[in-house]
Design an enzyme around this catalytic site. Structure first.
Site, PDB file in Angstrom:
ATOM      1  N   GLU A  38      -4.145   3.502   7.281  1.00 56.11           N
ATOM      2  CA  GLU A  38      -3.959   3.323   5.837  1.00 56.11           C
ATOM      3  C   GLU A  38      -4.655   4.477   5.112  1.00 56.11           C
ATOM      4  O   GLU A  38      -4.162   4.974   4.106  1.00 56.11           O
ATOM      5  CB  GLU A  38      -4.561   1.992   5.377  1.00 56.11           C
ATOM      6  N   ARG A  54       0.810  -1.230   0.000  1.00 56.31           N
ATOM      7  CA  ARG A  54       0.000   0.000   0.000  1.00 56.31           C
ATOM      8  C   ARG A  54       0.849   1.289   0.000  1.00 56.31           C
ATOM      9  O   ARG A  54       0.470   2.284   0.613  1.00 56.31           O
ATOM     10  CB  ARG A  54      -0.939   0.058   1.205  1.00 56.31           C
ATOM     11  N   CYS A  99     -10.458  -0.326   4.378  1.00 54.95           N
ATOM     12  CA  CYS A  99      -9.729  -0.672   5.596  1.00 54.95           C
ATOM     13  C   CYS A  99      -9.094   0.595   6.154  1.00 54.95           C
ATOM     14  O   CYS A  99      -8.416   1.319   5.436  1.00 54.95           O
ATOM     15  CB  CYS A  99      -8.658  -1.725   5.307  1.00 54.95           C
TER      16      CYS A  99
END
Ligand code: EPU
Length: 270
Positions: free
Chosen positions: A264, A145, A194
């Protein structure tokens, strides 16, 4: 959710973008580029600078060669996944069900346990305020990510190297992936995906769940009862509700397991 932007710009060409960046630079106005806005949370105070979002002109998707697809950064990621299924091109099925734009997905190396977009990126077209330039995918430094692309570079387009297969096989894997998400993640409710990154070798969702946080609320924000790494808006939540809930989650997980969760989602203050 979140406050207003001082300015909002939708450039429709690299010429537009150049003029915009020059004039913002001249007036020392900070700017931030968003993709689909699906992984970004603006605080209640909003953003005093200029929020930039690439326009429709940057959303073309086309097959260049047998297995090479060029997609504009503003194209919706689900549209790209559908396109590949229709064309019988494999390699993007792992991204089925992820919202957002192609540019945002590349910038954050969007993915699932099954794979990441970085795995199939051959070249990326970058704009630094002067001329667009194609760089090899390797220079993006894809990792979990993350990429190493500096914040002030704009992704305009991407070339993806896929694999030729039957459309039926590709579409069936897309359907499987969608089904898996439908049963393990909240659907039909607003969230930013998320919220936390998975700590090395573990799952944030598992930890938050094991800490007994499923269903916990702050105002209109709630830890999803379906998957604990999704913070969902049950209606009328403010960004402050989300930040308070995220703080409570981090504190509880740290107390229980000694693990510090990291966001995130990108949180923009000011
Ligand atoms: N689990 C729980 N309780 C929960 C959620 C999960 O016990 O509330 C357990 C599951 O049973 C499983 C383990 O935790 O044993 C891992 O869960 P899951 O397979 O759902 O994967 P994840 O690590 O929570 C990651 C990505 C998701 C991606 C899924 C599926 C991150 C932070 N999350 O979730 O990506 O969709 O794998 O591939 O990397 C996103 O990045 O926004 C995102 C949603």
């Amino acid at each position: 959710m979140g406050g207003a932007a001082g300015l909002f710009a939708v450039p429709e060409s690299t010429g537009d973008l150049r003029v915009l960046m020059e004039s913002l630079g001249r007036d020392a106005i900070p700017w931030i580029l968003i993709g689909g806005g699906t992984n970004v949370v603006f605080s209640n105070g909003g953003y005093s600078g200029c929020v930039v979002r690439l326009g429709e002109e940057f959303s073309r998707v086309r097959r260049e060669e047998e297995t090479l697809v060029t997609a504009g950064a503003a194209a919706a990621l689900p549209r790209l996944v559908t396109f590949a299924g229709r064309e019988g091109l494999a390699g993007l099925e792992c991204l089925a069900g992820i919202p957002g734009s192609v540019g945002g997905a590349v910038r954050m190396n969007a993915g699932t346990r099954e794979g990441e977009i970085g795995d199939v990126v051959e070249q990326v077209q970058i704009f630094d305020g002067r001329e667009p330039q194609w760089i090899p995918g390797q220079e993006m430094g894809f990792s979990y990510r993350r990429t190493i692309l500096p914040e002030d570079r704009v992704i305009l387009a991407v070339r993806l190297r896929l694999r030729a297969e039957t459309g039926e096989a590709v579409r069936s894997r897309v359907a499987q992936q969608m089904e898996r998400r439908r049963t393990s993640q909240p659907t039909g409710v607003a969230s930013a995906g998320c919220w936390f990154r998975n700590p090395e070798g573990d799952s944030a969702g598992r930890l938050i769940d094991a800490a007994g946080m499923k269903g916990v609320r702050c105002g209109g924000a709630q830890v999803s009862p379906v998957h604990a790494n999704f913070l969902v808006n049950t209606g009328g939540a403010t960004a402050a509700d989300f930040l308070a809930l995220a703080g409570k989650v981090k504190e509880t997980v740290h107390e229980r397991f000694g693990i510090s969760l990291e966001e995130e989602v990108r949180i923009i203050h000011g």
